[in-house]
Motif scaffolding. Structure first.
Motif, short mmCIF file in Angstrom:
data_model
loop_
_atom_site.label_atom_id
_atom_site.label_comp_id
_atom_site.label_asym_id
_atom_site.label_seq_id
_atom_site.Cartn_x
_atom_site.Cartn_y
_atom_site.Cartn_z
N LYS A 41 145.38 27.45 56.67
CA LYS A 41 146.69 28.08 56.56
C LYS A 41 147.34 28.25 57.94
O LYS A 41 148.56 28.14 58.08
CB LYS A 41 146.55 29.45 55.87
CG LYS A 41 147.85 30.20 55.70
CD LYS A 41 147.62 31.56 55.05
CE LYS A 41 148.93 32.34 54.93
NZ LYS A 41 148.72 33.68 54.34
N ARG A 42 146.50 28.50 58.96
CA ARG A 42 147.02 28.63 60.33
C ARG A 42 146.85 27.35 61.13
O ARG A 42 147.70 27.00 61.94
CB ARG A 42 146.31 29.79 61.04
CG ARG A 42 146.62 31.15 60.46
CD ARG A 42 146.31 32.27 61.43
NE ARG A 42 144.89 32.41 61.68
CZ ARG A 42 144.08 33.16 60.95
NH1 ARG A 42 144.55 33.80 59.89
NH2 ARG A 42 142.80 33.26 61.25
N ALA A 43 145.75 26.65 60.91
CA ALA A 43 145.43 25.50 61.76
C ALA A 43 146.29 24.27 61.47
O ALA A 43 146.49 23.44 62.36
CB ALA A 43 143.95 25.15 61.58
N LEU A 44 146.80 24.12 60.25
CA LEU A 44 147.42 22.86 59.85
C LEU A 44 148.63 22.48 60.71
O LEU A 44 148.99 21.31 60.80
CB LEU A 44 147.80 22.90 58.37
CG LEU A 44 148.88 23.88 57.90
CD1 LEU A 44 150.27 23.28 57.99
CD2 LEU A 44 148.62 24.31 56.47
N TYR A 45 149.27 23.46 61.35
CA TYR A 45 150.44 23.16 62.19
C TYR A 45 150.05 22.62 63.56
O TYR A 45 150.92 22.13 64.29
CB TYR A 45 151.28 24.43 62.39
CG TYR A 45 151.71 25.07 61.09
CD1 TYR A 45 152.77 24.55 60.36
CD2 TYR A 45 151.02 26.17 60.59
CE1 TYR A 45 153.16 25.12 59.16
CE2 TYR A 45 151.41 26.76 59.39
CZ TYR A 45 152.47 26.23 58.67
OH TYR A 45 152.83 26.79 57.48
#
Length: 432
Positions: free
Chosen positions: A376-380
């Motif tokens: 949820k946080r890492a994908l960007y």
């Protein structure tokens, strides 16, 4: 001051344990002492005082003041000399016996002992030492003891205490000398830092001695910690984390604890807190502290004079990442360990698992999910095999709006905390 004669142990315990609740520096991780079969108890490397050990156990200790009498008049303290509160003190015999009775009933596994300053720093330190001496030598207690050092006490007493306690701490109280001068005029930065430096030097010398003489007595084997009150004075987050970083470097501290200011006194020099203690700010400082201690960050990377405070809606690592998009996206199958640690959603364990897993095969997003990466946080900020999980704009405002939920966006906009000026047609409430 209000003194009450003929007070029983239980009544003293109620007063002095309640008075100790504002001291948060009470973990015990970092020391092992196995019982020798002759004494009572042992100490295992684990947290105590309602913290959690590595195997998930909740461990507790007796957290109490020796006395709430105090000659100092710190404006933020409930036990300040000017306050009209009931005062009492244990005797060393009472407190050591009470600790053992709690231990025998399996209520606690150790002791956290702090104190007001009664009479003089030396007088108070002598009574604290007498209490711990009774536990160690009379009751043969081999469990964990965290002892507060009293600023201004003689170096001989600090040394004696260090051979009896597992961990010692000296509260810094406030982040700057100016704040200390204004709110705690009877204390000075020098009297606080002097015992901290003594503990550091003697702890290092003792480690060298133990390397040669394995049965030499241990001096503060779990090291030392300190505590800062947050929100009582006007320092920025940047100043606070810079002070903490300096303390770690100069005094080899195990922990710096941050305590959100609680208004227990009325004083013109204390801030008004219409929304209560700044607990979220305290939380962000703990997160930043973790990044400095374990993730290789420096205070100057997390904040600056231009950006002196943490974003309350994003954790410090996310805040750093969106401010340094030039480093991203990171290719999971090629990045080194320290770069992986800087990716939001990737911690120490998941970074090590990534390094181990990619020795055998090329990783994709499903692998990362199984490894424990918070996508949820890492994908960007990551790619797998050269592609991102979803089509993503590498723009600060776009990433921020997608990382926080709609309720937080509303609060952020209400508080005028934005990365970009909103327009009349902004889609801040549309889930993307």
């Amino acid at each position: 001051m209000v003194y009450k004669e003929n007070m029983g142990i239980l009544e003293k315990l109620q007063i002095l344990s309640d008075a100790a609740k504002y001291d948060v520096a009470c973990t015990s991780s970092g020391v092992d002492r196995k019982g020798d079969g002759k004494g009572m108890g042992n100490s295992i490397s684990a947290g105590i005082c309602h913290s959690f050990s590595g195997d998930g156990r909740c461990i507790s200790l007796l957290k109490v003041l020796y006395t709430n009498e105090c000659i100092f008049d710190c404006k933020y303290c409930v036990n300040r000399a000017a306050n009209d509160v009931v005062r009492t003190s244990f005797t060393p015999e009472e407190l050591s016996r009470l600790t053992m009775e709690f231990y025998r009933r399996n209520y606690i596994e150790g002791l956290f002992l702090s104190s007001g300053v009664k009479g003089s720093p030396d007088e108070t330190m002598e009574e604290l030492i007498r209490t711990v001496e009774l536990l160690r030598k009379h009751y043969h207690f081999q469990g964990y003891i965290h002892l507060k050092a009293i600023p201004g006490a003689s170096s001989d007493l600090i040394e004696k205490a260090g051979y009896l306690a597992d961990r010692m701490s000296v509260n810094l109280e406030l982040p700057t000398a100016e704040g200390l001068r204004r709110l705690a005029p009877h204390k000075t930065r020098r009297t606080i830092l002097k015992p901290m430096k003594q503990i550091q030097i003697q702890h290092g010398a003792n480690k060298e001695e133990l390397a040669v003489y394995h049965h030499a007595p241990k001096f503060v084997p779990a090291g030392q910690s300190t505590q800062m009150i947050i929100g009582a004075t006007g320092e920025s987050d940047y100043e606070i984390v810079s002070v903490a970083e300096s303390l770690y470097e100069q005094f080899s501290l195990k922990r710096v604890f941050y305590s959100a200011f609680v208004a227990v006194n009325e004083d013109k020099d204390l801030p008004m807190l219409p929304f209560g203690p700044p607990l979220l700010r305290e939380h962000r400082l703990y997160q930043a502290d973790w990044l400095i201690r374990f993730y290789g960050f420096h205070a100057s990377e997390l904040l600056s004079e231009k950006r002196p405070n943490f974003n309350l809606f994003l954790d410090p690592k996310c805040n750093w990442a969106i401010s340094h998009l030039e480093y991203f996206p990171v290719e999971i199958n090629k990045a080194d360990y320290y770069m992986l640690l800087r990716v939001p959603g990737i911690g120490e364990k998941s970074a090590k698992r990534i390094l181990g897993a990619r020795k055998t095969h090329s990783l994709d997003f499903e692998d990362l999910q199984r490894i424990g990466v918070v996508l949820k946080r890492a994908l960007y900020f990551i790619t797998c095999r050269g592609r991102m999980m979803y089509k993503t704009k590498m723009e600060e405002d776009y990433i921020v709006r997608n990382m926080i939920d709609s309720k937080e966006r509303f609060l952020m906009n209400e508080g005028n905390i934005t990365y970009q000026q909103l327009s009349l047609f902004d889609d801040s409430f549309i889930q993307t």
